[in-house]
Scaffold this active site. Structure first.
Site, PDB file in Angstrom:
ATOM      1  N   GLU B  84     -35.058  18.585 -13.580  1.00 60.08           N
ATOM      2  CA  GLU B  84     -35.312  17.193 -13.251  1.00 60.08           C
ATOM      3  C   GLU B  84     -34.157  16.319 -13.730  1.00 60.08           C
ATOM      4  OE1 GLU B  84     -38.806  16.377 -16.305  1.00 60.08           O
ATOM      5  OE2 GLU B  84     -37.583  14.597 -15.938  1.00 60.08           O
ATOM      6  N   CYS B 118     -41.134  18.218 -15.196  1.00 63.02           N
ATOM      7  CA  CYS B 118     -40.994  19.445 -15.982  1.00 63.02           C
ATOM      8  C   CYS B 118     -41.560  20.676 -15.276  1.00 63.02           C
ATOM      9  CB  CYS B 118     -41.690  19.277 -17.333  1.00 63.02           C
ATOM     10  SG  CYS B 118     -41.137  17.832 -18.228  1.00 63.02           S
ATOM     11  N   THR B 160     -38.280  12.581 -28.655  1.00 59.24           N
ATOM     12  CA  THR B 160     -38.901  13.658 -27.867  1.00 59.24           C
ATOM     13  C   THR B 160     -37.918  14.258 -26.854  1.00 59.24           C
ATOM     14  OG1 THR B 160     -39.803  12.166 -26.182  1.00 59.24           O
ATOM     15  CG2 THR B 160     -41.197  12.609 -28.093  1.00 59.24           C
ATOM     16  N   HIS B 248     -46.782  23.861 -21.740  1.00 59.36           N
ATOM     17  CA  HIS B 248     -45.617  22.992 -21.646  1.00 59.36           C
ATOM     18  C   HIS B 248     -45.600  22.095 -22.880  1.00 59.36           C
ATOM     19  CE1 HIS B 248     -42.629  20.169 -20.499  1.00 59.36           C
ATOM     20  NE2 HIS B 248     -43.483  19.171 -20.404  1.00 59.36           N
ATOM     21  N   ASN B 327     -38.035  18.841 -26.395  1.00 62.20           N
ATOM     22  CA  ASN B 327     -38.484  18.968 -25.013  1.00 62.20           C
ATOM     23  C   ASN B 327     -37.323  19.404 -24.131  1.00 62.20           C
ATOM     24  OD1 ASN B 327     -39.847  18.878 -22.626  1.00 62.20           O
ATOM     25  ND2 ASN B 327     -40.369  16.710 -22.717  1.00 62.20           N
ATOM     26  N   SER B 360     -44.977  15.645 -14.944  1.00 57.81           N
ATOM     27  CA  SER B 360     -45.518  14.308 -14.686  1.00 57.81           C
ATOM     28  C   SER B 360     -45.386  13.951 -13.217  1.00 57.81           C
ATOM     29  CB  SER B 360     -44.781  13.277 -15.536  1.00 57.81           C
ATOM     30  OG  SER B 360     -45.102  13.451 -16.894  1.00 57.81           O
TER      31      SER B 360
END
Lengths: 469, 469
Positions: B84, B118, B160, B248, B327, B360
């Site tokens: 992404e 993701c 994050t 995840h 992440n 998302s």
């Protein structure tokens, strides 16, 4: 669950009602007469007005396909999108389409967006076919959407734009089924057309390089396709074995060159598809290096002339929509296929269509379909009737070049922008068309559907409880 | 061609050697001690310096995997990428990777990039598995790459972040094989995290909404997964049937909440995985609406405490890499899987790993693997040895928060930019790592490979004849 003849069961297509004539564009741009109509081979170009985009077009075409073929939304098990028109760099177009399935309660629908320039639709289609043939297939339909809006900065590439969305239902026992064993790809790293300027909707294009890359990829795919065919079937493959040749169509002139290039390949491979007279005329080119052969204007012109009689039969029926709408990026190849189905559906049974998909960057695949009449509602006749090409083309609204350019200017400001409302002018949109009403301060996009009476606003595309509305 | 136990044959992983400690970041940001380390549950965060990006990381990991497992590049028949992190809106990352295959002459490699936040890596992996199981499979390997660099604007989401690339070889007779029949997806249209500001690398995030969407999707997938399992196997499924649960992992705290949520689901479904004591303690929550249950802090805390003993066994082994790297977007789930393989490879044979992938926007799927030891070179032991997690983590270079923030500032200017050279500082990079040297005036990106002696520049990634060089 039986799983043979996997392929395309049903198709539907949407393109914006707004278009500009290439002849008018030539006059407006002050270029020589015929530069766009003959030089590019294009007749007309569709474009999105400020109320349409790749999301609205795909909402429209998915809802339309489900309705016209009477498909229960619960029966869709996979939905995927091919597009190179980026509205959001993370959220897939597929997620917007999930709104159509919300009411039915069907959220168990695999698939996301596939991307590489004009090739993403083919990637999505091949993925969907593989899914049906895989062990995890649960008997439901796949649905593939190709949606793009091709716009270019002021300059020579601008007349090669276009816009459309195509939806294809995928499953077994299809009237348009894949010949899985022969498909051949050519993938490479090149910078022929790309979109590195993230803030702009316009690509960076090297037109001459892109054309060479396209033809090189075509050669590579065709040679591998022939080799795979010959290994399995035990006979030489030539364009005689394809009833129709359908190419990705950025502009028609490249399609003419491509078919001539296949013809030249057949000549070099000593195929019977090339008659003796043509063989004699192509003899002077036999010792060109492949690089020279891409640059030779004499070869290009000569092979086009020699292949013309075959082009008229095997290619011309595929050019209707691409010539009238322009480059639809991921949808272009399937608009060309739709043109063949629309023009020739009554005589396609038992025939083979050879397909060439190209996406700059580059990715390309050659594959083929076997056609059969199919059974209602999944028949070639039904697809042709749903496509309704002539009526749709005739009902379009011709816009002046000035208005077209004004729209592009407005969209330059709107691209990646937030906090604006559109003019909500739906007067030109057919009933059932989704359109953009606003983008709020958080960049969230709101769409509505034009109702059947053609005046008042219809279904809102809600953003759901999860959005805190 | 035999085609059973299709799944992951081999894995490799690359993450940048540059990282920042969450504890140091807490002190620098002036937040309360433990806000990132306990509140988010994160230890450390990797990030790309100015010479690395998602393209260089994926070049590195693909070349490394082919070398370490001694795979002939000609034996790759499909290569696809999940990401992404958009560097180009049209040209897929996959096309850059074709440079690795150029020398072997293998250009017939299907697949492009899959995208939805993701989730793109999971989409790519499922596509690749379907390809192996489809009629068009030609007996060659599939290769899936997940590559992302997660960076956030100054604010609460900044800690994050993370960065990594993972490569997975796909084929039959795999030590990590798919249980195809049980997989369940939940897809919906929401705006929890998205990237509509095209000129910025940073996402728009609604952290609270995203957490709720994640847990809703988890519930939906788990319930459908259980229903499919029960229909086929005839027995109730509960977390007792999974030896490991891999989620995840945007940050570890959400993984803790997720496992507790599965435990609560099992309670509501009256499963034996929940003992009588726990049942009593969860009784007060039995009449919450599902919306209330997502908001209840008491339920969240209570279920976490009750599930803690199972979390330590079934989840904790998966948290090593996500806690240390942060992440990794598409790579996060597979870094968690890699952690389990690395930590537990000797005891995994015959066991089941339950996987939950979330992107998302939103797209999500729950699926499961069956493990077996495998056979050299495609064995769990070999994967663990190639991953070499402890040594790789220990050899990292800890950067100060100031330096980390300076890098992000520089990259804000470089994002989507042209005509610059990097500092070419490769001192921290291991030999075999690809790195960015410059982006030219046409936005073309140039990469080189650090050689084994660790000093001079190695292979250039050429742009090929087709680029006119």
């Amino acid at each position: 669950m039986e799983c043979k003849d996997v392929g395309i069961l049903a198709m539907d297509m949407y393109f914006p009602p707004t278009c500009v004539q290439q002849e008018a564009l030539e006059a407006h741009d002050g270029v020589s007469k015929g530069k766009y109509t003959i030089g590019l081979g294009q007749d007309c170009m569709a474009f999105c007005s400020e109320v349409e985009d790749v999301i609205s077009m795909s909402l429209t075409v998915v809802k339309s396909l489900l309705e016209k073929y009477n498909i229960d939304p619960k029966l869709i098990g996979r939905l995927e999108v091919g597009s190179e028109t980026v509205i959001d760099k993370s959220k897939s177009i597929k997620t917007w389409l999930m709104q159509i399935f919300e009411e039915s309660g069907n959220t168990d629908i695999e698939g996301v967006d596939s991307s590489n320039a004009c090739y993403g639709g083919t990637a999505a289609l091949l993925n969907c076919v593989n899914w049906v043939e895989s062990k995890c297939w649960d008997g439901r339909y796949g649905l593939v959407v190709c949606t793009d809006s091709a716009v270019y900065a002021d300059g020579p590439a601008r007349p090669t734009g276009g816009a459309a969305a195509i939806a294809m239902l995928v499953g077994p026992n299809a009237p348009i089924s894949f010949e899985s064993k022969y498909r051949a790809s050519h993938m490479a790293h090149v910078y022929d057309f790309y979109k590195p300027d993230l803030a702009s909707e316009y690509p960076v294009v090297d037109g001459k390089l892109s054309q060479t890359c396209y033809l090189m990829a075509l050669d590579s795919c065709y040679n591998q396709y022939c080799a795979k065919y010959e290994k399995l079937v035990g006979e030489k493959f030539s364009i005689s074995d394809a009833d129709y040749c359908v190419f990705h169509s950025p502009y028609n002139k490249l399609v003419q060159k491509s078919f001539a290039r296949l013809y030249f390949n057949d000549f070099m491979r000593n195929c019977s598809s090339v008659d003796n007279d043509a063989k004699e005329k192509l003899q002077p080119f036999v010792n060109l290096t492949s690089e020279e052969s891409y640059q030779s204007r004499d070869l290009e012109k000569g092979s086009q002339q020699l292949a013309k009689h075959l082009y008229d039969i095997k290619v011309q029926p595929s050019t209707l929509l691409p010539k009238q709408i322009g480059n639809m990026y991921t949808a272009s190849l399937y608009a060309a296929l739709a043109s063949v189905i629309y023009n020739k559906h009554a005589s396609l049974s038992g025939q083979r269509i050879l397909m060439f998909s190209y996406g700059s960057g580059l990715t390309s695949t050659m594959f083929s379909f076997r056609l059969n009449e199919g059974q209602h509602p999944f028949s070639l006749a039904k697809i042709a009737s749903v496509l309704d090409v002539t009526a749709k083309l005739e009902s379009r609204h011709e816009t002046s070049p000035q208005k077209f350019i004004e729209t592009l200017k407005l969209m330059e400001h709107r691209y990646g922008a937030k906090d604006f409302e559109t003019n909500k002018d739906t007067s030109l949109l057919p009933p059932g068309t989704f359109y953009l009403t606003k983008v709020d301060s958080m960049y969230r996009r709101f769409y509505e559907e034009k109702t059947a009476d053609g005046t008042a606003d219809g279904n809102k595309c809600s953003n759901g409880i999860a959005n805190g509305h």
